[in-house]
Design an enzyme around this catalytic site. Structure first.
Site, PDB file in Angstrom:
ATOM      1  N   TYR A 114      13.511   3.594  14.880  1.00 49.75           N
ATOM      2  CA  TYR A 114      13.326   3.089  13.508  1.00 49.75           C
ATOM      3  C   TYR A 114      14.671   2.636  12.928  1.00 49.75           C
ATOM      4  O   TYR A 114      14.777   1.546  12.355  1.00 49.75           O
ATOM      5  CB  TYR A 114      12.703   4.200  12.642  1.00 49.75           C
ATOM      6  CG  TYR A 114      12.734   3.915  11.165  1.00 49.75           C
ATOM      7  CD1 TYR A 114      11.726   3.167  10.554  1.00 49.75           C
ATOM      8  CD2 TYR A 114      13.773   4.393  10.356  1.00 49.75           C
ATOM      9  CE1 TYR A 114      11.763   2.906   9.187  1.00 49.75           C
ATOM     10  CE2 TYR A 114      13.812   4.138   9.003  1.00 49.75           C
ATOM     11  CZ  TYR A 114      12.803   3.388   8.418  1.00 49.75           C
ATOM     12  OH  TYR A 114      12.852   3.131   7.069  1.00 49.75           O
ATOM     13  N   THR A 118       0.818  -1.227   0.000  1.00 48.43           N
ATOM     14  CA  THR A 118       0.000   0.000   0.000  1.00 48.43           C
ATOM     15  C   THR A 118       0.850   1.275   0.000  1.00 48.43           C
ATOM     16  O   THR A 118       0.329   2.369  -0.161  1.00 48.43           O
ATOM     17  CB  THR A 118      -0.921   0.051   1.245  1.00 48.43           C
ATOM     18  OG1 THR A 118      -0.089   0.011   2.407  1.00 48.43           O
ATOM     19  CG2 THR A 118      -1.893  -1.095   1.276  1.00 48.43           C
ATOM     20  N   SER A 159      17.760   0.920   4.982  1.00 51.89           N
ATOM     21  CA  SER A 159      17.566   2.372   4.898  1.00 51.89           C
ATOM     22  C   SER A 159      18.826   3.141   5.260  1.00 51.89           C
ATOM     23  O   SER A 159      19.586   2.733   6.146  1.00 51.89           O
ATOM     24  CB  SER A 159      16.450   2.747   5.873  1.00 51.89           C
ATOM     25  OG  SER A 159      16.494   4.121   6.164  1.00 51.89           O
ATOM     26  N   ASP A 219       0.356 -10.252   7.962  1.00 55.09           N
ATOM     27  CA  ASP A 219       0.978  -9.229   8.813  1.00 55.09           C
ATOM     28  C   ASP A 219       2.380  -9.729   9.180  1.00 55.09           C
ATOM     29  O   ASP A 219       2.549 -10.892   9.552  1.00 55.09           O
ATOM     30  CB  ASP A 219       0.107  -9.068  10.076  1.00 55.09           C
ATOM     31  CG  ASP A 219       0.486  -7.858  10.884  1.00 55.09           C
ATOM     32  OD1 ASP A 219      -0.434  -7.111  11.242  1.00 55.09           O
ATOM     33  OD2 ASP A 219       1.679  -7.661  11.177  1.00 55.09           O
ATOM     34  N   LEU A 249       9.022  -4.876   1.743  1.00 52.38           N
ATOM     35  CA  LEU A 249       8.995  -3.416   1.861  1.00 52.38           C
ATOM     36  C   LEU A 249       8.196  -2.961   3.078  1.00 52.38           C
ATOM     37  O   LEU A 249       8.239  -1.789   3.443  1.00 52.38           O
ATOM     38  CB  LEU A 249       8.364  -2.789   0.605  1.00 52.38           C
ATOM     39  CG  LEU A 249       8.864  -3.280  -0.761  1.00 52.38           C
ATOM     40  CD1 LEU A 249       8.233  -2.451  -1.870  1.00 52.38           C
ATOM     41  CD2 LEU A 249      10.376  -3.201  -0.845  1.00 52.38           C
ATOM     42  N   ASP A 269       6.497   2.850  -2.430  1.00 54.08           N
ATOM     43  CA  ASP A 269       7.417   1.932  -3.115  1.00 54.08           C
ATOM     44  C   ASP A 269       6.689   0.690  -3.604  1.00 54.08           C
ATOM     45  O   ASP A 269       6.966   0.180  -4.696  1.00 54.08           O
ATOM     46  CB  ASP A 269       8.545   1.486  -2.178  1.00 54.08           C
ATOM     47  CG  ASP A 269       9.453   2.625  -1.794  1.00 54.08           C
ATOM     48  OD1 ASP A 269       9.138   3.778  -2.131  1.00 54.08           O
ATOM     49  OD2 ASP A 269      10.491   2.357  -1.159  1.00 54.08           O
ATOM     50  N   LYS A 271      15.837  -1.086  11.736  1.00 56.08           N
ATOM     51  CA  LYS A 271      16.300  -1.370  10.365  1.00 56.08           C
ATOM     52  C   LYS A 271      17.674  -2.051  10.379  1.00 56.08           C
ATOM     53  O   LYS A 271      17.963  -2.906   9.541  1.00 56.08           O
ATOM     54  CB  LYS A 271      16.370  -0.071   9.549  1.00 56.08           C
ATOM     55  CG  LYS A 271      15.018   0.374   8.999  1.00 56.08           C
ATOM     56  CD  LYS A 271      14.552  -0.500   7.823  1.00 56.08           C
ATOM     57  CE  LYS A 271      13.205  -0.087   7.291  1.00 56.08           C
ATOM     58  NZ  LYS A 271      12.650  -1.001   6.285  1.00 56.08           N
ATOM     59  N   GLU A 318      18.786   5.622   6.970  1.00 54.24           N
ATOM     60  CA  GLU A 318      18.586   6.039   8.362  1.00 54.24           C
ATOM     61  C   GLU A 318      19.516   5.220   9.285  1.00 54.24           C
ATOM     62  O   GLU A 318      19.848   5.670  10.377  1.00 54.24           O
ATOM     63  CB  GLU A 318      17.109   5.852   8.727  1.00 54.24           C
ATOM     64  CG  GLU A 318      16.703   6.303  10.112  1.00 54.24           C
ATOM     65  CD  GLU A 318      16.697   7.818  10.353  1.00 54.24           C
ATOM     66  OE1 GLU A 318      16.730   8.586   9.374  1.00 54.24           O
ATOM     67  OE2 GLU A 318      16.682   8.224  11.525  1.00 54.24           O
ATOM     68  N   HIS A 376      13.719   8.520  -0.748  1.00 57.01           N
ATOM     69  CA  HIS A 376      13.172   8.517  -2.109  1.00 57.01           C
ATOM     70  C   HIS A 376      11.709   8.923  -2.029  1.00 57.01           C
ATOM     71  O   HIS A 376      10.965   8.477  -1.168  1.00 57.01           O
ATOM     72  CB  HIS A 376      13.386   7.184  -2.808  1.00 57.01           C
ATOM     73  CG  HIS A 376      13.100   5.998  -1.962  1.00 57.01           C
ATOM     74  ND1 HIS A 376      13.920   5.594  -0.926  1.00 57.01           N
ATOM     75  CD2 HIS A 376      12.066   5.138  -1.978  1.00 57.01           C
ATOM     76  CE1 HIS A 376      13.401   4.540  -0.358  1.00 57.01           C
ATOM     77  NE2 HIS A 376      12.266   4.236  -0.971  1.00 57.01           N
TER      78      HIS A 376
HETATM   79  O1  G4F Z   1      10.881  13.316   5.353  1.00 57.45           O
HETATM   80  P1  G4F Z   1      11.371  12.803   6.657  1.00 57.45           P
HETATM   81  O2  G4F Z   1      10.350  12.503   7.693  1.00 57.45           O
HETATM   82  O3  G4F Z   1      12.285  11.544   6.309  1.00 57.45           O
HETATM   83  P2  G4F Z   1      13.421  10.757   7.145  1.00 57.45           P
HETATM   84  O4  G4F Z   1      13.270  10.928   8.599  1.00 57.45           O
HETATM   85  O5  G4F Z   1      14.755  11.146   6.570  1.00 57.45           O
HETATM   86  O6  G4F Z   1      13.073   9.249   6.794  1.00 57.45           O
HETATM   87  C1  G4F Z   1      12.762   8.817   5.479  1.00 57.45           C
HETATM   88  O7  G4F Z   1      13.919   8.403   4.822  1.00 57.45           O
HETATM   89  C2  G4F Z   1      14.575   7.252   5.396  1.00 57.45           C
HETATM   90  C3  G4F Z   1      15.805   6.967   4.540  1.00 57.45           C
HETATM   91  O8  G4F Z   1      16.903   7.651   5.086  1.00 57.45           O
HETATM   92  C4  G4F Z   1      13.598   6.089   5.403  1.00 57.45           C
HETATM   93  F1  G4F Z   1      14.183   5.005   5.920  1.00 57.45           F
HETATM   94  C5  G4F Z   1      12.387   6.460   6.216  1.00 57.45           C
HETATM   95  O9  G4F Z   1      11.438   5.400   6.221  1.00 57.45           O
HETATM   96  C6  G4F Z   1      11.746   7.686   5.594  1.00 57.45           C
HETATM   97  O10 G4F Z   1      11.293   7.331   4.306  1.00 57.45           O
HETATM   98  O11 G4F Z   1      12.396  13.863   7.304  1.00 57.45           O
HETATM   99  C7  G4F Z   1      13.504  14.348   6.578  1.00 57.45           C
HETATM  100  C8  G4F Z   1      14.157  15.474   7.363  1.00 57.45           C
HETATM  101  C9  G4F Z   1      14.455  15.150   8.840  1.00 57.45           C
HETATM  102  O12 G4F Z   1      15.750  15.616   9.133  1.00 57.45           O
HETATM  103  C10 G4F Z   1      13.438  15.946   9.629  1.00 57.45           C
HETATM  104  O13 G4F Z   1      13.878  16.356  10.919  1.00 57.45           O
HETATM  105  O14 G4F Z   1      13.257  16.585   7.399  1.00 57.45           O
HETATM  106  C11 G4F Z   1      13.260  17.140   8.704  1.00 57.45           C
HETATM  107  N1  G4F Z   1      12.007  17.867   8.916  1.00 57.45           N
HETATM  108  C12 G4F Z   1      11.905  19.199   9.206  1.00 57.45           C
HETATM  109  N2  G4F Z   1      10.641  19.542   9.389  1.00 57.45           N
HETATM  110  C13 G4F Z   1      10.773  17.340   8.903  1.00 57.45           C
HETATM  111  C14 G4F Z   1       9.910  18.401   9.206  1.00 57.45           C
HETATM  112  N3  G4F Z   1      10.335  16.097   8.664  1.00 57.45           N
HETATM  113  C15 G4F Z   1       9.003  15.875   8.715  1.00 57.45           C
HETATM  114  N4  G4F Z   1       8.542  14.630   8.447  1.00 57.45           N
HETATM  115  N5  G4F Z   1       8.111  16.877   9.019  1.00 57.45           N
HETATM  116  C16 G4F Z   1       8.501  18.165   9.287  1.00 57.45           C
HETATM  117  O15 G4F Z   1       7.697  19.045   9.544  1.00 57.45           O
END
Ligand code: G4F
Length: 326
Positions: A151, A10, A127, A56, A78, A13, A155, A129, A181
């Protein structure tokens, strides 16, 4: 006709991967969770040819059943609780699903494959992360892992379990260390989509501003549609292995705001952006930038969509979506 079983069908990816596999002529099965899952209709409308099975990651017998029903050549794992911020509030659940769920799937695949452990090829969605407090720049397959969130820790467990099953049982189990991505299908809780949707709504007069957390974090952002191709390529190799998948470019949230607001003709975004500590994380991953040389060399994989085009695609999509809602 090859058969594939995809968990996390869902999500962004899952949908791109199912489209790619169907286009390659696969029979595709998707694992879907819970009773009356509200996303079932979304999956059926985008990829109607995917056969949905209920299961699940935390329910081992449901995984065995799904493997019996699909008898796949390839399994793409995934499924996860994938929102990093949420993982501090629900650390144990994240450990159970995003961490132990991988072990459940690996064990179910091992048992289903019987005395031919390499018969079912397995992909684990690892990831960037996991790099967390980065120990090397850029990050590659051999970089020491230093996760900074529940998280990330979960991972890391799934990543090493995948390697362990490959080394212990001779399974064809590969781990893709995918950097961030995104796409127009990205969930609205992630920063790129939160920004692209807010920009569209501000342009259309539906919203006055957007509240974010840390604007200085940097990410290596690529297009999800490009990255699912790398997943598939990993399972076509004679030997299973681990690969970093990224663009090799990094951008801050401020740069994301520059590009996104410029798409609607706004050069100074400062009047429209607020910051609130409630969107800050207890421990931040300050900077990610990957080195995908191994994937380029061994898989022949290249990202096609760059950062600017990715943001444009997302803002254009949100302008269409939000206009239709007016
Ligand atoms: O978009 P994000 O929530 O992605 P994050 O935490 O990097 O994780 C994503 O990428 C990982 C791969 O490295 C995946 F494993 C994971 O499942 C997911 O897809 O946040 C990106 C950045 C962070 O540094 C966060 O602190 O954006 C910053 N940020 C700033 N303001 C915010 C916000 N993030 C979110 N979600 N919302 C905000 O308002």
């Amino acid at each position: 006709m090859k058969r594939a079983l995809v968990t996390g069908v869902t999500g962004q990816d899952g949908l791109y991967l199912c489209e790619a596999l169907l286009a390659k002529g696969y029979e595709v099965y998707g694992l879907i969770r819970g009773q009356n899952n509200p996303k079932r209709e979304l999956v059926s409308s985008i990829v109607p040819d995917v056969k949905l099975l209920t299961g699940d990651l935390t329910d081992f017998s449901s995984l065995i059943r799904a493997l019996r029903q699909s008898d796949p050549d390839e399994v793409y794992n995934l499924a996860a609780i994938s929102y990093v911020a949420y993982s501090w509030e629900n650390a144990q659940l994240t450990a159970d699903v995003t961490g132990k769920g991988v072990l459940n799937m690996l064990e179910a695949v091992r048992l289903h494959a019987g005395d031919e452990p390499g018969r079912i090829r397995f992909y684990q969605a690892s990831s960037s992360e996991m790099f967390g407090k980065v120990q090397e720049v850029p990050q590659k397959e051999t970089t020491l892992l230093w996760p900074r969130s529940p998280y990330g820790v979960a991972k890391v467990f799934g990543h090493y379990m995948t390697i362990n099953y490959r080394e212990s049982y001779g399974m064809h189990a590969s781990s893709g260390i995918l950097f961030n991505h995104e796409s127009p299908r990205r969930g609205k809780e992630f920063v790129t989509r939160k920004v692209s949707q807010a920009v569209a709504r501000i342009k259309l007069g539906l919203q006055s501003d957007v509240t974010l957390g840390n604007l200085d974090a940097k990410r290596d952002w690529g297009f999800a549609g490009d990255y699912v191709e790398a997943m598939w390529l990993m399972l076509q190799q004679p030997q299973a292995d681990d690969y970093v998948v990224c663009t090799g470019q990094t951008h801050s949230i401020r740069e994301l705001l520059d590009v996104a607001f410029a798409c609607v003709g706004i050069d100074d975004w400062s009047p429209y952006v607020r910051q609130d500590p409630r969107f800050m994380r207890p421990a931040e991953v300050d900077m990610l930038i990957g080195d995908a040389s191994k994937a380029r060399r061994q898989l022949g994989w290249e990202p096609k969509v760059d950062f600017r085009r990715l943001v444009e695609l997302m803002v254009e999509n949100d302008l269409r979506e939000q206009s239709a809602l007016r």
